[in-house]
Write a protein that holds these residues in place. Structure first.
Motif, short mmCIF file in Angstrom:
data_model
loop_
_atom_site.label_atom_id
_atom_site.label_comp_id
_atom_site.label_asym_id
_atom_site.label_seq_id
_atom_site.Cartn_x
_atom_site.Cartn_y
_atom_site.Cartn_z
N GLN A 167 17.97 -30.59 24.88
CA GLN A 167 18.20 -30.91 26.37
C GLN A 167 17.74 -32.23 26.63
O GLN A 167 18.39 -33.03 27.36
CB GLN A 167 17.75 -29.80 27.37
N VAL A 168 16.48 -32.44 26.33
CA VAL A 168 15.70 -33.83 26.69
C VAL A 168 16.29 -35.09 25.84
O VAL A 168 16.58 -35.99 26.44
CB VAL A 168 14.23 -33.71 26.30
N VAL A 217 19.47 -35.22 24.94
CA VAL A 217 20.88 -35.65 25.61
C VAL A 217 20.26 -36.37 26.90
O VAL A 217 21.14 -37.21 27.25
CB VAL A 217 21.37 -34.23 26.09
N THR A 218 19.44 -35.79 27.47
CA THR A 218 19.22 -36.83 28.94
C THR A 218 18.80 -38.01 28.70
O THR A 218 19.21 -39.14 29.28
CB THR A 218 18.15 -35.87 29.65
N GLU A 253 21.56 -40.29 27.83
CA GLU A 253 22.38 -40.51 28.80
C GLU A 253 21.87 -41.51 29.64
O GLU A 253 22.42 -42.64 29.93
CB GLU A 253 22.62 -39.36 29.66
N VAL A 254 20.35 -41.66 29.73
CA VAL A 254 19.78 -42.84 30.33
C VAL A 254 20.09 -43.99 29.46
O VAL A 254 20.60 -45.13 30.14
CB VAL A 254 18.34 -42.68 30.42
N LEU A 284 27.82 -37.60 32.61
CA LEU A 284 26.77 -37.58 33.55
C LEU A 284 26.65 -36.20 33.92
O LEU A 284 25.78 -35.28 33.93
CB LEU A 284 26.84 -38.50 34.77
N THR A 304 25.55 -33.90 31.20
CA THR A 304 23.90 -34.08 30.96
C THR A 304 23.34 -33.04 32.01
O THR A 304 22.35 -32.25 31.50
CB THR A 304 23.55 -35.24 31.56
N VAL A 305 23.79 -32.88 33.22
CA VAL A 305 23.34 -32.15 34.17
C VAL A 305 23.67 -30.35 33.77
O VAL A 305 22.68 -29.61 34.01
CB VAL A 305 23.79 -32.28 35.60
N GLN A 355 24.33 -29.08 30.92
CA GLN A 355 23.63 -28.44 29.77
C GLN A 355 21.92 -28.10 30.25
O GLN A 355 21.48 -27.38 29.54
CB GLN A 355 23.53 -29.32 28.67
N TRP A 356 21.54 -28.64 31.25
CA TRP A 356 20.15 -28.02 31.99
C TRP A 356 20.36 -26.80 32.60
O TRP A 356 19.45 -25.90 32.72
CB TRP A 356 19.68 -28.93 32.58
N ALA A 384 24.60 -36.10 22.04
CA ALA A 384 23.36 -37.35 22.40
C ALA A 384 23.83 -38.39 21.52
O ALA A 384 23.58 -39.66 21.88
CB ALA A 384 22.15 -36.67 21.74
#
Length: 263
Positions: A14-15, A17-18, A21-22, A72, A75-76, A78-79, A97
């Motif tokens: 998850q991290v 992927v985030t 995304e950034v 975007l 990304t949200v 999957q959290w 990712a």
């Protein structure tokens, strides 16, 4: 029933992927010219909409709006607690990712004018997205929202990149001095390549059961290639008509495949 507790590996995914995304957002800002040079103005203009016969018209690139919004949203999504341990995310999260990172790397590479390197990057991106969509296809979604957000986003991304890869190769050739903006030979080669894109679209329809997101994105790109050749420069009626026919073939193949499976 409460969702299963997430494992350390799930959190790392998850991290990742985030962070990807950034990085993708930063690359997008560079490609849009907010903190860099716009793609069509980089690499000596070889990636512009009028650089080669297979370059899609400018409006075609508006497809990035739903793709970027979808990334975007993914990304949200999957959290969410129930998604952390979901088998679909576990099998595709790292690929998602990687696709975001490769997308940003492509934009950053073109800023340096390394067009042939960008070809390698976009081929890697296409391969990553193909494996990702294939895994999604093998594991059906759990609802409409997931189908639209996850399957729809990556399906659009794959379809568009299929067209963009061929355009990227032509741009690299043009940047190397090969004349691909006119002449009988260039027209013939482009028509043959468009036939190849149509064949690829038909094959993907069979592979993914006529998945509309993939077919629509391919047809969108081909349609704007047709528009650009019929209404803009470099002009070519033969290429324009071939692109339009290729788009219709891909859409028809998707509809036919879905009808066949529903029968």
């Amino acid at each position: 029933m409460s969702p299963r507790p997430a494992q350390p590996a799930d959190r790392r995914r998850q991290v990742a992927v985030t962070v990807a995304e950034v990085f993708c957002v930063v690359g997008t800002l560079v490609g849009l010219g907010v903190i860099g040079t716009r793609v069509e103005e980089s690499a000596g203009g070889s990636l512009a909409a009028d650089a080669t016969l297979i370059a899609p018209g400018g409006p075609a690139f508006s497809i990035w709006t739903p793709i970027y919004l979808g990334l975007l949203g993914y990304t949200v999504w999957q959290w969410l607690p129930e998604q952390a341990t979901d088998t679909r995310h576990r099998s595709t999260g790292w690929l998602a990712a990687a696709s975001m990172v490769l997308n940003a790397v492509w934009l950053l590479v073109t800023q340096q004018g390394w067009v042939w390197v960008s070809v390698l990057v976009i081929v890697a991106l296409a391969g990553t997205l193909f494996v990702l969509v294939d895994r999604l296809h093998r594991r059906p979604s759990y609802g409409v929202a997931e189908s639209l957000l996850v399957d729809g986003t990556f399906g659009l991304h794959l379809g568009w990149v299929c067209v963009a890869t061929f355009a990227n190769v032509f741009a690299a050739l043009a940047g190397s001095g090969v004349t691909l903006d006119g002449g009988t030979a260039a027209v013939v080669v482009t028509v043959v390549v468009l036939a190849g894109v149509a064949a690829l679209g038909v094959w993907l329809n069979r592979r993914f059961a006529g998945r509309w997101s993939v077919a629509l994105a391919i047809a969108w790109g081909l349609g704007w290639v047709g528009w650009a050749r019929l209404a803009d420069e470099p002009a070519s009626v033969a290429v324009g008509l071939a692109a339009v026919v290729a788009a219709v073939v891909v859409l028809g193949g998707s509809a036919g495949e879905r009808t066949r499976l529903a029968a």
